[in-house]
Design an enzyme around this catalytic site. Structure first.
Site, short mmCIF file in Angstrom:
data_model
loop_
_atom_site.label_atom_id
_atom_site.label_comp_id
_atom_site.label_asym_id
_atom_site.label_seq_id
_atom_site.Cartn_x
_atom_site.Cartn_y
_atom_site.Cartn_z
N GLN A 206 42.93 42.90 35.73
CA GLN A 206 42.83 42.25 37.03
C GLN A 206 44.20 42.23 37.71
O GLN A 206 45.21 42.57 37.11
CB GLN A 206 42.35 40.80 36.84
CG GLN A 206 43.27 39.98 35.95
CD GLN A 206 42.65 38.73 35.42
OE1 GLN A 206 41.63 38.25 35.90
NE2 GLN A 206 43.25 38.16 34.37
N GLU B 168 41.09 34.95 25.40
CA GLU B 168 41.39 35.40 26.76
C GLU B 168 41.29 36.92 26.83
O GLU B 168 41.87 37.63 26.00
CB GLU B 168 42.80 34.94 27.16
CG GLU B 168 43.33 35.55 28.44
CD GLU B 168 42.47 35.27 29.66
OE1 GLU B 168 42.16 36.24 30.40
OE2 GLU B 168 42.09 34.10 29.87
N ASP C 43 45.80 30.77 31.18
CA ASP C 43 46.96 30.11 31.78
C ASP C 43 47.52 28.99 30.91
O ASP C 43 48.62 28.48 31.15
CB ASP C 43 46.60 29.55 33.16
CG ASP C 43 45.30 28.74 33.14
OD1 ASP C 43 45.17 27.84 32.28
OD2 ASP C 43 44.41 29.01 33.97
N ASP D 191 36.38 27.74 30.06
CA ASP D 191 37.19 27.69 31.29
C ASP D 191 37.18 29.09 31.89
O ASP D 191 38.14 29.84 31.81
CB ASP D 191 38.61 27.26 30.94
CG ASP D 191 39.48 27.05 32.17
OD1 ASP D 191 38.92 26.96 33.28
OD2 ASP D 191 40.72 27.00 32.02
N ASP E 256 37.03 39.89 24.80
CA ASP E 256 35.95 39.42 25.67
C ASP E 256 35.25 38.26 24.98
O ASP E 256 34.91 38.33 23.78
CB ASP E 256 34.97 40.56 25.93
CG ASP E 256 33.75 40.10 26.70
OD1 ASP E 256 33.86 39.85 27.90
OD2 ASP E 256 32.68 39.96 26.05
#
Length: 546
Positions: free
Chosen positions: A275, A349, A329, A402, A383
């Site tokens: 991304q 993540e 994050d 999240d 994933d």
């Protein structure tokens, strides 16, 4: 001018003499035409994929954008093929000019679409839909030009050596489909990761223009008048000049467009393998904002309210082992570690580059409390769906999802009945799972579909909502929603396998923002219940409902 002719009947011997005026033997000429078909097909598919990818990023909902681009482009190809019938008598000149136009339109399409989004996307009114209309216009224009290629190329290949129509069509489409395969593979594996969307589109346009000009000016130059040759040379030089100038200025353009989208306080902008990640603020007292693929993922103005509401209700009970799905994050893990008794936190993540940024960026690592330096925190770069399939059962007391909003197409599998079934399997008998389910007031149907889907997976749910969401700037697809429709709250669903878990937050304890920041109250439950929609079907992998 190319004289009209009829195709040879099936089985007729070939005319090995070829057409007078060709600089090469007929066999070589046919090969060169088919090679040009191959290159043009590859370029055409790159234009198509580039429009789908950029529109999905800028506008959102990749399924809708792919459907719009493909349907409009295929329709336009049919119209272009019919329109090209009038150009067959000047096929060489028409094909050369058509390829120049296609190279210009296709090569500049990504930059034009991004420019309209960046500088007019927040004007409101009709301008808010500007990128959508421009997407349709580019799909239509590129489809018309691609559709006109085949009739003209059919005429040119028959000009070299007559053959039955079926054989000529078979040769053309074989080269076309192989070229489409190469273009379709080159876009995600070469052009996009190495050059990016803008430069990749310009390079494709350059190759497209050179291929068309080389075929016509090299193989069919004697079919052109002197004036037509000079016109074709001038048109291609102009197109190549525009593409070269745009390529030289692309970095400056991207910086200016990024500032128009995110503001002038951009500190970090990087394209990972997953991304685009952008950080703004975080210095000189300015709040830090984190954008993922153009969407505001973390706002320093209100992130504490979101993460308090997400984490603390689920920690009411045993919480020695906690699984965080997403949350690269580090902010959800930060809240988890404020609770005594936590021995293990697993963060799953997808993007390891985001985790590295959360470790190393001074502002972001300060915001997450340097959580990745804590020995209890462990990271799996995977994933979430695939990771859960191999995770041992009954291994976590708390699961915190999240994840991006369920309305984003790429995230729908992470809000499916199958996903929640896998998450339920890794919970201990007294475990809890909490899910971020998107805004409640502005998208109640999506929120309650998440609740329905979790219940279909055998979980007992407690839905709740928390207000106080900052109404500031949003980028990406959320930027076109308009201020009046911007989300004002967050919705969450807390669930457990045995019975609906209570919403009461964990017992008060040390917390950097005091006991009033420990999470939602019973009013949060009532706020969600007021929007309830009954009778919704659960979302599954094969039938997403978001």
């Amino acid at each position: 001018m190319i004289e009209p002719h009829a195709p040879a009947p099936p089985g007729a011997p070939p005319s090995w003499g070829g057409a007078p005026g060709l600089p090469v033997r007929p066999g070589t000429g046919r090969f060169l035409v088919l090679a040009c078909v191959f290159v043009c097909a590859a370029c055409g598919l790159v234009y198509e994929l580039e429009l789908v990818a950029l529109a999905s990023y800028l506008i959102g909902d990749s399924v809708t954008q792919a459907s719009v681009v493909l349907s409009v482009m295929v329709f336009a190809m049919g119209v272009g093929s019919l329109a090209a019938k009038r150009l067959r008598w000047r096929a060489a000149a028409a094909f050369g000019l058509l390829e120049a136009a296609l190279a210009l339109v296709g090569g500049c399409s990504a930059m034009a679409l991004y420019a309209v989004f960046a500088w007019t996307g927040d004007w409101g009114g009709l301008w808010a839909s500007g990128p959508r209309w421009l997407l349709v216009a580019f799909s239509l224009a590129i489809g018309l030009l691609i559709g006109a290629e085949v009739p003209l190329l059919m005429e040119l290949i028959q000009r070299i050596r007559r053959q039955d129509a079926g054989g000529a069509v078979a040769d053309l489409f074989a080269a076309d489909y192989v070229g489409a395969l190469v273009g379709g593979l080159a876009f995600p594996f070469l052009l996009l990761p190495l050059l990016g969307q803008l430069t990749g589109a310009m390079l494709t346009g350059t190759v497209n223009a050179l291929a068309g000009a080389a075929l016509v000016l090299g193989l069919f130059r004697r079919d052109l008048s002197r004036r037509a040759r000079w016109l074709l040379v001038a048109a291609n030089l102009a197109v190549l000049g525009v593409l070269a100038t745009a390529a030289v200025l692309v970095d400056d353009f991207e910086r200016a467009a990024r500032q128009a989208v995110y503001g002038e306080d951009v500190r970090v902008a990087l394209q990972t393998g997953v991304q685009e990640v952008v950080l703004t603020g975080g210095t000189a007292g300015r709040p830090l904002d984190l954008y993922l693929d153009g969407r505001l993922r973390v706002s320093g103005r209100d992130e504490h309210r979101y993460h308090d509401a997400l984490v603390h209700p689920a920690m009411n009970g045993p919480h020695a082992r906690v699984l965080v799905l997403g949350g690269g994050d580090g902010l959800a893990a930060r809240e988890v570690l404020t609770h005594p008794g936590v021995r293990w936190v697993e963060v799953v993540e997808l993007d390891p580059a985001l985790v590295r940024l959360a470790r190393r960026d001074p502002a972001l690592s300060r915001l997450n409390g340097h959580v990745y330096g804590d020995p209890r925190v462990h990271v799996a770069a995977a994933d979430a769906f695939a990771w859960l399939r191999t995770a041992p059962p009954s291994s976590y007391d708390v699961v915190i999802a999240d994840l991006p909003d369920p309305g984003i197409t790429a995230s729908t599998k992470l809000y499916s009945q199958e996903f929640y079934g896998l998450a339920r399997r890794v919970l201990t008998p007294g475990g809890r799972i909490v899910v971020h389910a998107g805004p409640v007031s502005s998208r109640p149907r999506v929120f309650w579909t998440v609740d329905t889907t979790m219940r279909a997976a055998g979980l007992h749910t407690t839905p709740y909502a928390v207000g106080g969401r900052a109404t500031g700037f949003a980028a990406g697809p959320d930027r076109t929603t308009g201020g009046s429709r911007a989300p004002q709250d967050w919705g969450f669903v807390l669930a457990a396998p045995a019975k609906p878990p209570p919403l009461a937050p964990d017992s008060p304890g040390p917390h950097p923002r005091g006991p009033q920041s420990r999470g939602p109250t019973e009013q949060s439950l009532a706020a969600a219940q007021r929007t309830m929609i009954r009778g919704l079907a659960p979302s599954t992998l094969v039938h997403p409902r978001y």
